[in-house]
Write a protein that holds these residues in place. Structure first.
Motif, mmCIF file in Angstrom:
data_model
loop_
_atom_site.group_PDB
_atom_site.id
_atom_site.type_symbol
_atom_site.label_atom_id
_atom_site.label_comp_id
_atom_site.label_asym_id
_atom_site.label_seq_id
_atom_site.Cartn_x
_atom_site.Cartn_y
_atom_site.Cartn_z
ATOM 1 N N ARG A 1 -13.430 9.003 11.307
ATOM 2 C CA ARG A 1 -12.680 8.029 10.505
ATOM 3 C C ARG A 1 -11.198 8.357 10.612
ATOM 4 O O ARG A 1 -10.796 9.537 10.621
ATOM 5 C CB ARG A 1 -13.135 8.051 9.050
ATOM 6 N N GLY A 2 -10.388 7.314 10.670
ATOM 7 C CA GLY A 2 -8.957 7.496 10.830
ATOM 8 C C GLY A 2 -8.285 7.951 9.543
ATOM 9 O O GLY A 2 -8.929 8.129 8.498
ATOM 10 N N ASP A 3 -6.962 8.166 9.631
ATOM 11 C CA ASP A 3 -6.195 8.593 8.464
ATOM 12 C C ASP A 3 -6.210 7.498 7.396
ATOM 13 O O ASP A 3 -6.301 6.307 7.696
ATOM 14 C CB ASP A 3 -4.751 8.898 8.870
ATOM 15 N N LYS A 4 -6.106 7.939 6.145
ATOM 16 C CA LYS A 4 -6.129 6.985 5.041
ATOM 17 C C LYS A 4 -4.832 6.168 5.026
ATOM 18 O O LYS A 4 -3.735 6.704 5.192
ATOM 19 C CB LYS A 4 -6.299 7.705 3.706
ATOM 20 N N VAL A 5 -4.998 4.880 4.836
ATOM 21 C CA VAL A 5 -3.869 3.970 4.710
ATOM 22 C C VAL A 5 -3.848 3.468 3.273
ATOM 23 O O VAL A 5 -4.868 3.019 2.745
ATOM 24 C CB VAL A 5 -3.985 2.785 5.686
ATOM 25 N N ILE A 6 -2.685 3.574 2.613
ATOM 26 C CA ILE A 6 -2.544 3.129 1.234
ATOM 27 C C ILE A 6 -2.058 1.684 1.213
ATOM 28 O O ILE A 6 -1.065 1.342 1.857
ATOM 29 C CB ILE A 6 -1.570 4.021 0.454
ATOM 30 N N VAL A 7 -2.780 0.849 0.486
ATOM 31 C CA VAL A 7 -2.396 -0.553 0.315
ATOM 32 C C VAL A 7 -2.045 -0.751 -1.157
ATOM 33 O O VAL A 7 -2.902 -0.592 -2.026
ATOM 34 C CB VAL A 7 -3.543 -1.499 0.724
ATOM 35 N N PHE A 8 -0.771 -1.077 -1.427
ATOM 36 C CA PHE A 8 -0.288 -1.184 -2.798
ATOM 37 C C PHE A 8 0.268 -2.585 -3.037
ATOM 38 O O PHE A 8 1.122 -3.062 -2.296
ATOM 39 C CB PHE A 8 0.800 -0.132 -3.068
ATOM 40 N N HIS A 9 -0.251 -3.255 -4.059
ATOM 41 C CA HIS A 9 0.212 -4.597 -4.420
ATOM 42 C C HIS A 9 0.926 -4.527 -5.769
ATOM 43 O O HIS A 9 0.451 -3.875 -6.695
ATOM 44 C CB HIS A 9 -0.957 -5.575 -4.528
ATOM 45 N N LYS A 10 2.046 -5.219 -5.875
ATOM 46 C CA LYS A 10 2.780 -5.268 -7.131
ATOM 47 C C LYS A 10 3.424 -6.637 -7.289
ATOM 48 O O LYS A 10 3.939 -7.212 -6.328
ATOM 49 C CB LYS A 10 3.858 -4.189 -7.159
ATOM 50 N N LYS A 11 3.362 -7.175 -8.500
ATOM 51 C CA LYS A 11 4.040 -8.425 -8.814
ATOM 52 C C LYS A 11 5.101 -8.168 -9.875
ATOM 53 O O LYS A 11 4.806 -7.609 -10.938
ATOM 54 C CB LYS A 11 3.035 -9.464 -9.304
ATOM 55 N N ARG A 12 6.311 -8.551 -9.559
ATOM 56 C CA ARG A 12 7.428 -8.300 -10.481
ATOM 57 C C ARG A 12 7.235 -9.068 -11.787
ATOM 58 O O ARG A 12 6.824 -10.217 -11.808
ATOM 59 C CB ARG A 12 8.743 -8.734 -9.846
ATOM 60 N N ARG A 13 7.583 -8.362 -12.876
ATOM 61 C CA ARG A 13 7.592 -8.933 -14.219
ATOM 62 C C ARG A 13 6.239 -9.493 -14.651
ATOM 63 O O ARG A 13 6.158 -10.292 -15.567
ATOM 64 C CB ARG A 13 8.678 -10.026 -14.335
ATOM 65 N N LYS A 14 5.183 -9.089 -13.964
ATOM 66 C CA LYS A 14 3.840 -9.544 -14.328
ATOM 67 C C LYS A 14 2.961 -8.389 -14.815
ATOM 68 O O LYS A 14 1.861 -8.609 -15.290
ATOM 69 C CB LYS A 14 3.152 -10.209 -13.121
ATOM 70 N N GLY A 15 3.446 -7.173 -14.643
ATOM 71 C CA GLY A 15 2.643 -6.016 -15.015
ATOM 72 C C GLY A 15 1.431 -5.823 -14.123
ATOM 73 O O GLY A 15 0.435 -5.216 -14.532
ATOM 74 N N TYR A 16 1.510 -6.352 -12.892
ATOM 75 C CA TYR A 16 0.369 -6.290 -11.975
ATOM 76 C C TYR A 16 0.612 -5.224 -10.930
ATOM 77 O O TYR A 16 1.593 -5.278 -10.193
ATOM 78 C CB TYR A 16 0.170 -7.652 -11.301
ATOM 79 N N ARG A 17 -0.283 -4.241 -10.867
ATOM 80 C CA ARG A 17 -0.237 -3.207 -9.832
ATOM 81 C C ARG A 17 -1.663 -2.908 -9.387
ATOM 82 O O ARG A 17 -2.561 -2.783 -10.216
ATOM 83 C CB ARG A 17 0.403 -1.920 -10.373
ATOM 84 N N LYS A 18 -1.849 -2.804 -8.095
ATOM 85 C CA LYS A 18 -3.164 -2.527 -7.546
ATOM 86 C C LYS A 18 -3.030 -1.640 -6.325
ATOM 87 O O LYS A 18 -2.258 -1.933 -5.420
ATOM 88 C CB LYS A 18 -3.861 -3.842 -7.170
ATOM 89 N N LYS A 19 -3.780 -0.542 -6.309
ATOM 90 C CA LYS A 19 -3.690 0.427 -5.225
ATOM 91 C C LYS A 19 -5.072 0.617 -4.602
ATOM 92 O O LYS A 19 -6.049 0.873 -5.308
ATOM 93 C CB LYS A 19 -3.157 1.762 -5.755
ATOM 94 N N ASN A 20 -5.135 0.464 -3.293
ATOM 95 C CA ASN A 20 -6.378 0.663 -2.554
ATOM 96 C C ASN A 20 -6.133 1.587 -1.370
ATOM 97 O O ASN A 20 -5.017 1.633 -0.833
ATOM 98 C CB ASN A 20 -6.937 -0.672 -2.035
ATOM 99 N N GLY A 21 -7.172 2.301 -0.978
ATOM 100 C CA GLY A 21 -7.104 3.127 0.217
ATOM 101 C C GLY A 21 -8.100 2.640 1.256
ATOM 102 O O GLY A 21 -9.128 2.064 0.912
ATOM 103 N N HIS A 22 -7.776 2.859 2.536
ATOM 104 C CA HIS A 22 -8.678 2.428 3.607
ATOM 105 C C HIS A 22 -8.653 3.449 4.737
ATOM 106 O O HIS A 22 -7.581 3.915 5.144
ATOM 107 C CB HIS A 22 -8.259 1.056 4.151
ATOM 108 N N ARG A 23 -9.855 3.774 5.241
ATOM 109 C CA ARG A 23 -9.977 4.644 6.409
ATOM 110 C C ARG A 23 -10.828 3.913 7.438
ATOM 111 O O ARG A 23 -11.996 3.579 7.172
ATOM 112 C CB ARG A 23 -10.614 5.983 6.037
#
Length: 221
Positions: free
Chosen positions: A68-90
């Motif tokens: 399996r390859g190196d972990k890639v971090i996928v981070f989503h954020k929406k300004r002024r919405k209080g939305y944050r989401k973090k995922n990892g993928h290998r």
């Protein structure tokens, strides 16, 4: 000598003894694999380009290991919405080593044709009795909307049920009419419709008009 070949949906420039990481292959470790979709071959000054692939050319490789390859971090954020989401993928990968590049004479891998499925025994369904269709009225149709309480949708429904004249409507029981128009939206009172239709069929329009002035949607005010 090098080749450009498609492997596991990706194109790679490969040479002999080179290690390559490709998307996961369904081949056991230690076994050989052949890629026959060679797009370009270069041997010194001699370059061969396929259209799109080169007939008879192939790249042979050996599967070293699955990883399996190196972990890639996928981070989503929406300004002024209080939305944050973090995922990892290998990514699932396969390490292969190129053993040889064949310029011609390679046999294409045979694709196994799916065996035809055994025919299932046909089960004859019991015949379904067809519902008798409503007889369409023959002759010239009357404008049933002249009956107080009947609108375009109800008139169309009655016509489809075979009631298209004042005389036919007059002969139909009020309960039967309610059953025919049951799917039409609204609360319809059909008690006076046969009598109104009879007056219309007899041509007593003045008497019908006088009575309809006393009705509201077919109901006495």
């Amino acid at each position: 000598m090098y080749a450009i070949v498609e492997m596991a949906g990706q194109q790679f420039k490969v040479a002999k003894d080179q290690k390559v990481y490709v998307h996961r292959l369904q081949v056991e470790e230690g076994k050989k694999v052949t890629f026959d979709n060679v797009l370009l071959l270069s041997d010194g000054s001699n370059v061969t380009i396929g259209a799109p692939a080169i007939d008879g050319a192939a790249v042979e490789a050996k599967v070293v290991k699955h990883l399996r390859g190196d972990k890639v971090i996928v981070f989503h954020k929406k300004r002024r919405k209080g939305y944050r989401k973090k995922n990892g993928h290998r990514q699932s990968l396969t390490e292969i080593v190129i053993e040889s590049i064949i310029s011609k004479g390679a046999k294409k891998a045979e694709t196994k044709k799916a065996e035809p499925k055994a025919k299932k025994e046909e089960v004859k369904a019991a015949p379904v009795e067809a519902k008798p269709k409503a007889k369409k009225a023959t002759g010239k149709a009357d404008d049933l909307k002249k009956v107080e309480g009947i609108g375009p949708k109800i008139a169309e429904t009655l016509n489809n049920a075979g009631i298209s004249t004042f005389a036919e409507l007059a002969k139909t029981d009020a309960a039967k009419i309610s059953e025919i128009i049951a799917d039409v939206r609204g609360n319809h009172v059909t008690d006076t419709w046969p009598k109104q239709a009879q007056l219309a069929a007899d041509g007593k329009w003045d008497e019908l008009q006088k009575w309809q002035d006393e009705l509201d949607g077919g109901v006495a005010k």
